[in-house]
Design an enzyme around this catalytic site. Structure first.
Site, short mmCIF file in Angstrom:
data_model
loop_
_atom_site.label_atom_id
_atom_site.label_comp_id
_atom_site.label_asym_id
_atom_site.label_seq_id
_atom_site.Cartn_x
_atom_site.Cartn_y
_atom_site.Cartn_z
N GLU A 99 -7.99 -10.27 17.99
CA GLU A 99 -9.21 -11.14 17.91
C GLU A 99 -9.45 -11.77 16.76
O GLU A 99 -8.53 -11.37 15.59
CB GLU A 99 -10.52 -9.98 18.01
CG GLU A 99 -10.35 -9.10 16.84
CD GLU A 99 -11.42 -7.88 16.89
OE1 GLU A 99 -11.94 -7.65 18.15
OE2 GLU A 99 -11.61 -7.18 16.10
N HIS B 98 0.78 -1.28 -0.04
CA HIS B 98 0.01 0.05 -0.02
C HIS B 98 0.75 1.21 -0.06
O HIS B 98 0.21 2.24 0.30
CB HIS B 98 -0.76 0.02 1.34
CG HIS B 98 -2.14 -1.04 1.19
ND1 HIS B 98 -2.89 -1.60 2.09
CD2 HIS B 98 -2.48 -1.89 0.15
CE1 HIS B 98 -3.81 -2.37 1.88
NE2 HIS B 98 -3.62 -2.64 0.46
#
Ligand code: NAD
Length: 243
Positions: free
Chosen positions: A206, A112
């Site tokens: 998570e 990116h």
């Protein structure tokens, strides 16, 4: 983990989560950058065309934050892996900070782009970004004033995709660290690597949106989980030799 010899090819994908404990905000978490900025205004070609001053201000602030930050234990662990593993270890990052390089990693692919780069939208010339960029900056090559940060915005093609595709096709182990699995094409890398036969592992605070593509998930802060994982990997071939 299945037994490894130490000669396998490892591809690592990192996201904003690996730099979170260095004090750089993630994008999508609670309090993330996108909760405070309008993505369409600061991270798209259209936003830049409409207000290049605001976009440069946004990235000037990101650059200042990144320069003030230091690599954390997770970046350092990946350096140990690159130095200690016999096979190839390629790091592909979605991050625009340079914390992998400042920790000592080499050959990192910034799919990116990077905050440390300036890019002329007219002639494609690239040069090191100054601390503060502005729409009036001259391109050192063509002298036109179309300077933009060397960042891949939404709607643009990430860099070096062919090279990344070839690496995924040849990977034995694919590890995604600190990425939400919501931004394509990176979010599809695990599925691509798994199809090519790689063992895919996720390390994240998570379970991510792409969690179903991984054979194993390690839930925890990168600064702890990555050093533990790297120690386990580097120990494997030794344990095998000792038998
Ligand atoms: P994201 O914000 O979408 O997701 C970050 C992920 O990291 C989340 O799943 C979160 O649970 C996890 N995470 C947060 N803290 C963590 C920690 N301490 N340890 C382990 N995991 C943690 O970021 P992304 O997936 O990288 O999104 C892609 C986009 O974010 C890219 O376009 C990238 O350029 C951009 N981005 C880069 C930076 C940077 O260069 N440092 C910062 C913010 C965003």
């Amino acid at each position: 983990m299945q037994e490894l010899t130490g000669a396998e090819t490892i591809v690592i994908l990192t996201g904003a989560g690996i730099s979170a404990e260095s004090g750089l905000g993630t994008f999508r978490d609670k309090d993330g950058l996108w909760t405070r900025y309008d993505l369409s205004k600061v991270a798209t070609p259209e936003g830049f065309a409409e207000n290049p001053w605001a976009v440069h201000d946004f990235y000037n602030a990101r650059r200042a934050n990144a320069r003030a930050a230091a690599p954390n234990a997770a970046h350092a662990a990946l350096v140990r892996l690159q130095r200690g593993w016999q096979g190839r270890v390629l790091i592909v990052t979605q991050n625009v900070d340079d914390l992998h390089e400042r920790a000592g990693s080499t050959g990192v692919i910034h799919m990116h782009g990077t905050l440390e780069g300036a890019l002329c939208a007219e002639c494609g010339h690239r040069w090191p970004a100054p601390a503060a960029m502005s729409p009036g900056d001259d391109c050192p090559m063509c002298h036109r004033q179309e300077t933009r940060p060397d960042i891949v915005w939404f709607g643009e093609m990430p860099y070096r995709m062919e090279e990344i595709g070839a690496a995924l096709a040849g990977a034995d182990l694919f590890v995604a660290i600190g990425t939400s699995g919501t931004v394509y094409p990176a979010a599809g890398f695990a599925a691509e690597a798994a199809r090519a036969g790689a063992l895919c592992i996720e390390i994240n605070a998570e379970a991510s949106a792409a969690a179903g593509d991984f054979a194993r998930r390690v839930i925890g802060p990168a600064s702890r989980a990555v050093p533990d994982f790297v120690a386990e990997l580097l120990d494997q071939p030794k344990r095998k030799d000792a038998r």
